[in-house]
Design an enzyme around this catalytic site. Structure first.
Site, PDB file in Angstrom:
ATOM      1  N   THR A  77       0.800  -1.223   0.000  1.00  0.00           N
ATOM      2  CA  THR A  77       0.000   0.000   0.000  1.00  0.00           C
ATOM      3  C   THR A  77       0.835   1.277   0.000  1.00  0.00           C
ATOM      4  O   THR A  77       0.277   2.380   0.006  1.00  0.00           O
ATOM      5  CB  THR A  77      -0.899   0.005   1.245  1.00  0.00           C
ATOM      6  N   GLU A  78       2.140   1.149  -0.029  1.00  0.00           N
ATOM      7  CA  GLU A  78       3.015   2.295   0.185  1.00  0.00           C
ATOM      8  C   GLU A  78       2.752   3.460  -0.776  1.00  0.00           C
ATOM      9  O   GLU A  78       2.664   4.621  -0.362  1.00  0.00           O
ATOM     10  CB  GLU A  78       4.490   1.867   0.088  1.00  0.00           C
ATOM     11  N   VAL A  79       2.657   3.153  -2.096  1.00  0.00           N
ATOM     12  CA  VAL A  79       2.514   4.263  -3.060  1.00  0.00           C
ATOM     13  C   VAL A  79       1.234   5.055  -2.813  1.00  0.00           C
ATOM     14  O   VAL A  79       1.176   6.255  -3.120  1.00  0.00           O
ATOM     15  CB  VAL A  79       2.544   3.757  -4.515  1.00  0.00           C
ATOM     16  N   LEU A 115       0.168   5.915  -0.061  1.00  0.00           N
ATOM     17  CA  LEU A 115       0.439   6.793   1.085  1.00  0.00           C
ATOM     18  C   LEU A 115       1.545   7.796   0.781  1.00  0.00           C
ATOM     19  O   LEU A 115       1.962   8.552   1.647  1.00  0.00           O
ATOM     20  CB  LEU A 115       0.843   5.949   2.309  1.00  0.00           C
ATOM     21  N   VAL A 120       4.666   6.910  -0.139  1.00  0.00           N
ATOM     22  CA  VAL A 120       5.984   6.372   0.211  1.00  0.00           C
ATOM     23  C   VAL A 120       6.285   5.187  -0.707  1.00  0.00           C
ATOM     24  O   VAL A 120       5.497   4.852  -1.584  1.00  0.00           O
ATOM     25  CB  VAL A 120       6.048   5.954   1.702  1.00  0.00           C
TER      26      VAL A 120
END
Length: 256
Positions: A129-131, A133, A135
């Site tokens: 899920t980073e992108v 958020l 990051v």
């Protein structure tokens, strides 16, 4: 303050349990600190032949505790401690088995990837899920990318899409995705097989799997021939050969 990571050892198996369901077993400062301590203790325990990493609650691990990350500088971010956790699991001479019956996200997927064997309920889901958020999955990429098919890594890292356990198994993140009521039996099956291996040989195999390969085949054969000969002549190798000839179990196989 209540303990968030528990360790119980029985019949040669050290079970490490993430027990912070209130925040979906997120990697808070306390949980990170306790997980490192429990991993170190399990690895240092001669009685522990296999380590099982599991969880309480409906979520295996939601990744970093974002509440703790808000307003912190780069130097203060807890993510800087995650490499220690992942490397400890990856390089552990004791095999580590991930057991999960619920979702894993971001850093939680990194934990799964760091383990030698991973078994999940077929209802579990996963996502980088980073992108979404703002990051990137930088730290966990060190353990995740060696597991995933390249096309899948590009797709899932870039989109952040949620994928199911069947897909996770097909791209190399999991060994097995089974019905929830079969997870414990499948983990036990792997644990029983791992307990048949000699401790030194298992550690040697893990080192073999993560080594850098020489540039030439002849150099690699030379290295591997020497390594193989050392193990055949070693204490465990000789005991295993004797046990085979005497039609008995080697001395390292304990009742369980």
């Amino acid at each position: 303050m209540s303990e968030l990571v528990h360790r119980d050892t029985a019949d040669g198996v050290a079970t490490i349990t993430l027990d912070s369901p209130a925040n979906r077993n997120a990697l808070s400062a306390q949980l990170r600190r306790e997980l490192i301590a429990q991993l170190d203790a399990a690895i240092g325990d001669d009685e522990a032949r296999v380590i099982v990493l599991t969880h309480t609650g409906t979520v295996f691990c939601a990744g970093m505790d974002l509440k703790e990350s808000q307003g912190r500088s780069a130097e203060q971010q807890g993510v800087t401690e995650v490499p220690r956790i992942l490397e400890t699991i990856w390089t552990s001479p004791t095999p580590v088995v991930a057991r999960l019956t619920g979702p894993a996200r971001a850093g939680g997927v990194g934990l799964v990837a760091a383990c030698d064997i991973a078994v999940a309920a077929d209802t579990a889901t996963f996502a980088f899920t980073e992108v979404r958020l703002g990051v990137v999955p930088a730290v966990i990429s060190v353990t995740v990318l060696p597991r995933l098919l390249p096309r899948a890594a590009h797709e899932l890292f870039l989109t952040g899409e949620t994928f199911d356990a069947a897909r996770a198994a097909s791209i190399g993140l999991l060994n097995r995705a089974v019905p929830a009521d079969e997870v414990d039996a499948e983990v036990a099956r792997y644990v029983d097989m791992l307990r048949l291996g000699a401790p030194g040989a298992l550690a040697g195999v893990k080192e073999l799997l993560r080594r850098e390969r020489p540039s030439s085949m002849s150099a690699e054969f030379a290295q591997m021939n020497a390594l193989s000969a050392d193990y055949f002549a070693g204490e465990e190798g000789q005991e295993g050969i004797r046990a085979f000839g005497e039609k008995r179990r080697p001395s390292w196989v304990t009742p369980g």
